[in-house]
Design an enzyme around this catalytic site. Structure first.
Site, PDB file in Angstrom:
ATOM      1  N   LYS A 148     -50.656  -8.242 -13.731  1.00 43.53           N
ATOM      2  CA  LYS A 148     -49.397  -7.876 -14.401  1.00 43.53           C
ATOM      3  C   LYS A 148     -49.600  -7.929 -15.909  1.00 43.53           C
ATOM      4  O   LYS A 148     -49.997  -8.968 -16.450  1.00 43.53           O
ATOM      5  CB  LYS A 148     -48.296  -8.862 -13.978  1.00 43.53           C
ATOM      6  CG  LYS A 148     -47.003  -8.674 -14.757  1.00 43.53           C
ATOM      7  CD  LYS A 148     -45.940  -9.680 -14.361  1.00 43.53           C
ATOM      8  CE  LYS A 148     -44.755  -9.608 -15.310  1.00 43.53           C
ATOM      9  NZ  LYS A 148     -43.763 -10.657 -15.075  1.00 43.53           N
ATOM     10  N   VAL A 171     -39.536 -16.016  -2.428  1.00 42.52           N
ATOM     11  CA  VAL A 171     -39.534 -14.649  -2.921  1.00 42.52           C
ATOM     12  C   VAL A 171     -40.154 -14.549  -4.311  1.00 42.52           C
ATOM     13  O   VAL A 171     -40.257 -13.457  -4.845  1.00 42.52           O
ATOM     14  CB  VAL A 171     -38.129 -14.012  -2.973  1.00 42.52           C
ATOM     15  CG1 VAL A 171     -37.634 -13.673  -1.599  1.00 42.52           C
ATOM     16  CG2 VAL A 171     -37.148 -14.886  -3.719  1.00 42.52           C
ATOM     17  N   THR A 208     -39.775 -16.494 -14.890  1.00 40.39           N
ATOM     18  CA  THR A 208     -40.038 -17.795 -15.501  1.00 40.39           C
ATOM     19  C   THR A 208     -39.913 -18.997 -14.560  1.00 40.39           C
ATOM     20  O   THR A 208     -40.228 -20.116 -14.973  1.00 40.39           O
ATOM     21  CB  THR A 208     -39.070 -18.006 -16.686  1.00 40.39           C
ATOM     22  OG1 THR A 208     -37.756 -17.588 -16.296  1.00 40.39           O
ATOM     23  CG2 THR A 208     -39.524 -17.225 -17.886  1.00 40.39           C
ATOM     24  N   LEU A 261     -36.442 -25.218  -7.775  1.00 37.55           N
ATOM     25  CA  LEU A 261     -35.035 -24.828  -7.619  1.00 37.55           C
ATOM     26  C   LEU A 261     -34.114 -26.038  -7.549  1.00 37.55           C
ATOM     27  O   LEU A 261     -32.925 -25.935  -7.860  1.00 37.55           O
ATOM     28  CB  LEU A 261     -34.869 -23.951  -6.377  1.00 37.55           C
ATOM     29  CG  LEU A 261     -35.644 -22.617  -6.417  1.00 37.55           C
ATOM     30  CD1 LEU A 261     -35.545 -21.894  -5.085  1.00 37.55           C
ATOM     31  CD2 LEU A 261     -35.138 -21.722  -7.551  1.00 37.55           C
ATOM     32  N   SER A 282     -39.871 -29.172   6.006  1.00 38.30           N
ATOM     33  CA  SER A 282     -39.313 -28.814   7.301  1.00 38.30           C
ATOM     34  C   SER A 282     -39.523 -27.320   7.569  1.00 38.30           C
ATOM     35  O   SER A 282     -38.964 -26.483   6.878  1.00 38.30           O
ATOM     36  CB  SER A 282     -37.817 -29.147   7.293  1.00 38.30           C
ATOM     37  OG  SER A 282     -37.160 -28.444   8.301  1.00 38.30           O
TER      38      SER A 282
HETATM   39  P1  FAD Z   1     -37.940 -23.622  -1.827  1.00 34.61           P
HETATM   40  O1  FAD Z   1     -38.883 -22.499  -1.718  1.00 34.61           O
HETATM   41  O2  FAD Z   1     -36.544 -23.421  -1.340  1.00 34.61           O
HETATM   42  O3  FAD Z   1     -38.572 -24.854  -1.035  1.00 34.61           O
HETATM   43  C1  FAD Z   1     -37.768 -25.959  -0.637  1.00 34.61           C
HETATM   44  C2  FAD Z   1     -38.549 -26.853   0.314  1.00 34.61           C
HETATM   45  O4  FAD Z   1     -37.766 -27.978   0.630  1.00 34.61           O
HETATM   46  C3  FAD Z   1     -38.915 -26.188   1.627  1.00 34.61           C
HETATM   47  O5  FAD Z   1     -40.216 -26.578   2.023  1.00 34.61           O
HETATM   48  C4  FAD Z   1     -37.914 -26.788   2.603  1.00 34.61           C
HETATM   49  O6  FAD Z   1     -38.416 -26.845   3.920  1.00 34.61           O
HETATM   50  C5  FAD Z   1     -37.774 -28.176   2.021  1.00 34.61           C
HETATM   51  N1  FAD Z   1     -36.531 -28.827   2.409  1.00 34.61           N
HETATM   52  C6  FAD Z   1     -35.270 -28.534   2.006  1.00 34.61           C
HETATM   53  N2  FAD Z   1     -34.400 -29.333   2.617  1.00 34.61           N
HETATM   54  C7  FAD Z   1     -35.125 -30.168   3.407  1.00 34.61           C
HETATM   55  C8  FAD Z   1     -34.806 -31.211   4.304  1.00 34.61           C
HETATM   56  N3  FAD Z   1     -33.550 -31.557   4.532  1.00 34.61           N
HETATM   57  N4  FAD Z   1     -35.806 -31.822   4.968  1.00 34.61           N
HETATM   58  C9  FAD Z   1     -37.097 -31.479   4.768  1.00 34.61           C
HETATM   59  N5  FAD Z   1     -37.457 -30.490   3.926  1.00 34.61           N
HETATM   60  C10 FAD Z   1     -36.485 -29.848   3.263  1.00 34.61           C
HETATM   61  N6  FAD Z   1     -39.965 -17.269  -9.553  1.00 34.61           N
HETATM   62  C11 FAD Z   1     -40.884 -16.649 -10.316  1.00 34.61           C
HETATM   63  O7  FAD Z   1     -41.641 -17.310 -11.022  1.00 34.61           O
HETATM   64  N7  FAD Z   1     -40.996 -15.299 -10.297  1.00 34.61           N
HETATM   65  C12 FAD Z   1     -40.154 -14.523  -9.580  1.00 34.61           C
HETATM   66  O8  FAD Z   1     -40.313 -13.296  -9.578  1.00 34.61           O
HETATM   67  C13 FAD Z   1     -39.134 -15.143  -8.832  1.00 34.61           C
HETATM   68  N8  FAD Z   1     -38.229 -14.425  -8.139  1.00 34.61           N
HETATM   69  C14 FAD Z   1     -37.201 -15.072  -7.511  1.00 34.61           C
HETATM   70  C15 FAD Z   1     -36.162 -14.352  -6.929  1.00 34.61           C
HETATM   71  C16 FAD Z   1     -35.068 -14.995  -6.332  1.00 34.61           C
HETATM   72  C17 FAD Z   1     -33.942 -14.200  -5.770  1.00 34.61           C
HETATM   73  C18 FAD Z   1     -35.050 -16.402  -6.251  1.00 34.61           C
HETATM   74  C19 FAD Z   1     -33.916 -17.127  -5.572  1.00 34.61           C
HETATM   75  C20 FAD Z   1     -36.071 -17.132  -6.820  1.00 34.61           C
HETATM   76  C21 FAD Z   1     -37.129 -16.478  -7.472  1.00 34.61           C
HETATM   77  N9  FAD Z   1     -38.129 -17.186  -8.099  1.00 34.61           N
HETATM   78  C22 FAD Z   1     -39.090 -16.550  -8.840  1.00 34.61           C
HETATM   79  C23 FAD Z   1     -38.112 -18.617  -8.021  1.00 34.61           C
HETATM   80  C24 FAD Z   1     -39.125 -19.090  -7.042  1.00 34.61           C
HETATM   81  O9  FAD Z   1     -38.959 -18.476  -5.788  1.00 34.61           O
HETATM   82  C25 FAD Z   1     -38.928 -20.586  -6.914  1.00 34.61           C
HETATM   83  O10 FAD Z   1     -38.779 -21.175  -8.159  1.00 34.61           O
HETATM   84  C26 FAD Z   1     -40.111 -21.195  -6.338  1.00 34.61           C
HETATM   85  O11 FAD Z   1     -40.456 -20.547  -5.147  1.00 34.61           O
HETATM   86  C27 FAD Z   1     -39.858 -22.637  -6.097  1.00 34.61           C
HETATM   87  O12 FAD Z   1     -38.999 -22.813  -5.040  1.00 34.61           O
HETATM   88  P2  FAD Z   1     -38.860 -24.260  -4.521  1.00 34.61           P
HETATM   89  O13 FAD Z   1     -40.185 -24.708  -4.005  1.00 34.61           O
HETATM   90  O14 FAD Z   1     -38.197 -25.087  -5.542  1.00 34.61           O
HETATM   91  O15 FAD Z   1     -37.789 -24.160  -3.322  1.00 34.61           O
END
Ligand code: FAD
Length: 498
Positions: free
Chosen positions: A79, A48, A345, A334, A40
């Site tokens: 890095k 980030v 990590t 996440l 979405s």
């Molecule tokens: P998100 O990026 O949150 O993606 C979630 C997805 O789900 C999005 O596409 C969203 O649209 C979708 N979604 C959610 N709800 C719905 C819904 N109801 N309907 C349809 N779609 C939906 N990792 C590292 O390896 N190195 C770093 O330096 C690092 N720094 C970080 C710093 C911070 C403060 C944070 C919070 C995280 C950091 N991370 C880092 C972790 C990294 O950002 C995440 O692990 C990585 O980006 C994976 O995120 P994700 O895809 O799980 O979640």
């Protein structure tokens, strides 16, 4: 009777985790499975994540990324290390560099000879014997080179800093080219079969998207694994109390450092990650010990350049899902849990989960033994990484309440055992499969100011002057190697970048 094969896979979420999973699976299974990804734009991504560890190279290689194109697409830089400022005590700094420290020569590891010479006042700081640290301090970079034989240049291990949002977009293009179908839409809820498996996700307009197998990459929301299946969460905030981050990029500055910097503050720490087009910054802190306003002011007063945009706040809780895989749902990214980015990590844990998913790839029987093995292995990885992160808080000599709490906490048993072993004779034991090496532990332990009472008795067998000469030879070889390396920014410029 074998169970029927899975036909349809739906990935929920298109952040870094969703698109890494989509591309990883599409690369392995080709067009023999239908893979759809629902995301979405309205909700967006965390985006980030910017610093990684060297194993990211393996993922990039498996999915077929060209390094130069990857760096161009993501604004990436190289890095070699993380520098920790003010962590052990205010005014101190040390590095955790990738790859080896020193060179093994005799019966026991290099670090034991270092402990012996240090106890005699005849050793240099650990980083003086490590190519990654020495190069990072000099802002130099190049990949490993085999010649001349035995040179520390053969030991260069590196990772990247990159823009995770751009990385996800880049991976999306490649995944779509390999047959992954993207569906834009906001999922309101999921429906279950009578047996309790997920059978469909339902979009805001009412459309149902069905599949045999769902991968929950919905970020902190954990739409399927928690909201729908309620698998539960192991809360680790007693060890890792930071629960917020405020983030803002700023203008890039020179020199372009080939390392991440982590600076400890009164109730948390701030990262600095140099990319080609900007520097990423974020302040991770404990809301019990610091207000949001103070956290933001601290972040803004420690930027190298002009802030680009307004600071953005994120909330989280350290810990992991009790079961990352439950029924026909696997959570990755996440949605599976959160560990603060102190050792970069999270993206690695995504990669690790994809690998485990491929190892235990299911059919429609969803074998409970396979699911249990996946969960046990993933817990092992999460807990061992957690211990390494907790180490930074537990071993400190700072004087603020937040840091005193960290030093006084009851550490996880697995960490306590490691510390006891190290305290007596400087031994670090890595359990098979653990991510962080003995060298990584040593750099942080010694860097935070924890030195063992003794050293391995066999390190006393060689004459003192020979050991000293050996350490000096390693030191000279490291610095001769660094002298051959180009400046990090020049190296990127030669690739047509930065
Ligand atoms: P998100 O990026 O949150 O993606 C979630 C997805 O789900 C999005 O596409 C969203 O649209 C979708 N979604 C959610 N709800 C719905 C819904 N109801 N309907 C349809 N779609 C939906 N990792 C590292 O390896 N190195 C770093 O330096 C690092 N720094 C970080 C710093 C911070 C403060 C944070 C919070 C995280 C950091 N991370 C880092 C972790 C990294 O950002 C995440 O692990 C990585 O980006 C994976 O995120 P994700 O895809 O799980 O979640």
């Amino acid at each position: 009777m074998p169970h029927p094969l899975i036909r349809d896979i739906v990935i929920v979420g298109g952040g870094t985790a969703g698109w890494m999973t989509a591309l990883g699976l599409a690369t392995v299974v080709g067009d023999r499975y239908r893979i759809r990804l629902v995301e979405s734009d309205e909700i967006g991504t965390v985006g980030v994540g910017e610093a990684t560890i060297p194993l990211i190279q393996r993922f990039n290689r498996i999915v077929g990324l060209d390094e130069r194109e990857f760096l161009r697409e993501t604004g990436g830089t190289f890095k070699l290390a993380i520098e920790f400022v003010d962590w052990g005590r205010v005014g101190e700094r040390y590095m955790h560099g990738f790859g080896r420290v020193g060179q093994d020569l005799w019966t026991v590891g290099f670090e034991q000879y270092w402990h012996r010479m240090r106890s005699l006042g005849r050793a240099r700081p650990l980083g003086e014997y490590a190519i990654a640290q020495a190069a990072a301090r000099a802002n130099r970079f190049m990949p490993a080179r085999r010649e001349p034989a035995n040179s520390p240049l053969a030991d260069i291990a590196y990772a990247y800093h990159f823009d995770a949002a751009r990385y996800a977009r880049y991976l999306r293009r490649l995944a779509e080219a390999r047959g992954v179908q993207r569906r834009e839409g906001r999922i309101t809820h999921a429906t279950l079969t009578p047996a309790g498996d997920v059978d469909a996700v339902v979009l805001a307009g009412g459309e149902r998207i069905t599949a045999d197998f769902f991968i929950d990459c919905s970020g902190f929301r954990a739409l399927l694994i928690e909201e729908t299946l309620k698998t539960g969460f192991d809360d680790w905030s007693r060890w890792l109390p930071c629960d917020r981050a405020v983030v803002v990029p700023c203008e890039p500055v020179r020199p372009l450092t080939p390392y991440t910097r982590s600076t400890a503050h009164r109730a948390g720490w701030q990262w600095r990650i140099p990319l080609q087009h900007r520097t990423g910054n974020g302040h991770v802190y404990s809301s019990v010990h610091m207000s949001d306003d103070e956290a933001t002011a601290t972040l803004l007063s420690h930027l190298d350049g002009k802030a680009l945009g307004e600071p953005r706040q994120l909330r989280f809780k350290a810990g992991m899902r009790r079961q990352a895989w439950h029924r026909n749902v696997v959570a990755i990214g996440l949605a599976a849990g959160f560990l603060e980015p102190l050792e970069s990590t999270s993206i690695h844990l995504v990669q690790q989960a994809i690998q485990l998913l491929i190892d235990f790839f299911p059919d429609r029987g969803f074998s409970t033994a396979d699911v249990a093995a996946f969960n046990a292995q993933s817990r092992f990885h999460w807990e061992r990484i957690r211990d390494f992160i907790v180490l930074h808080y537990h071993v400190n000599r700072r004087d603020e309440p937040f840091w005193r709490d960290g030093a006084g906490m009851a550490a996880p048993d697995t960490l306590r055992e490691k510390l006891e072993l190290y305290r007596s004779h400087g031994r670090v034991r890595r359990v098979d499969g653990e991510l962080f090496t003995e060298t990584a532990w040593l750099q942080v332990l010694a860097g935070q100011g924890l030195l063992p009472e003794g050293f391995h008795p066999l390190a006393a067998l060689q004459p003192e002057d020979s050991v000293h000469a050996y350490l000096e030879a390693v030191h000279r070889a490291v610095h001769a190697g660094v002298a051959q390396m180009p400046d990090h920014a020049d190296f990127l410029a030669r690739l047509g970048l930065a």
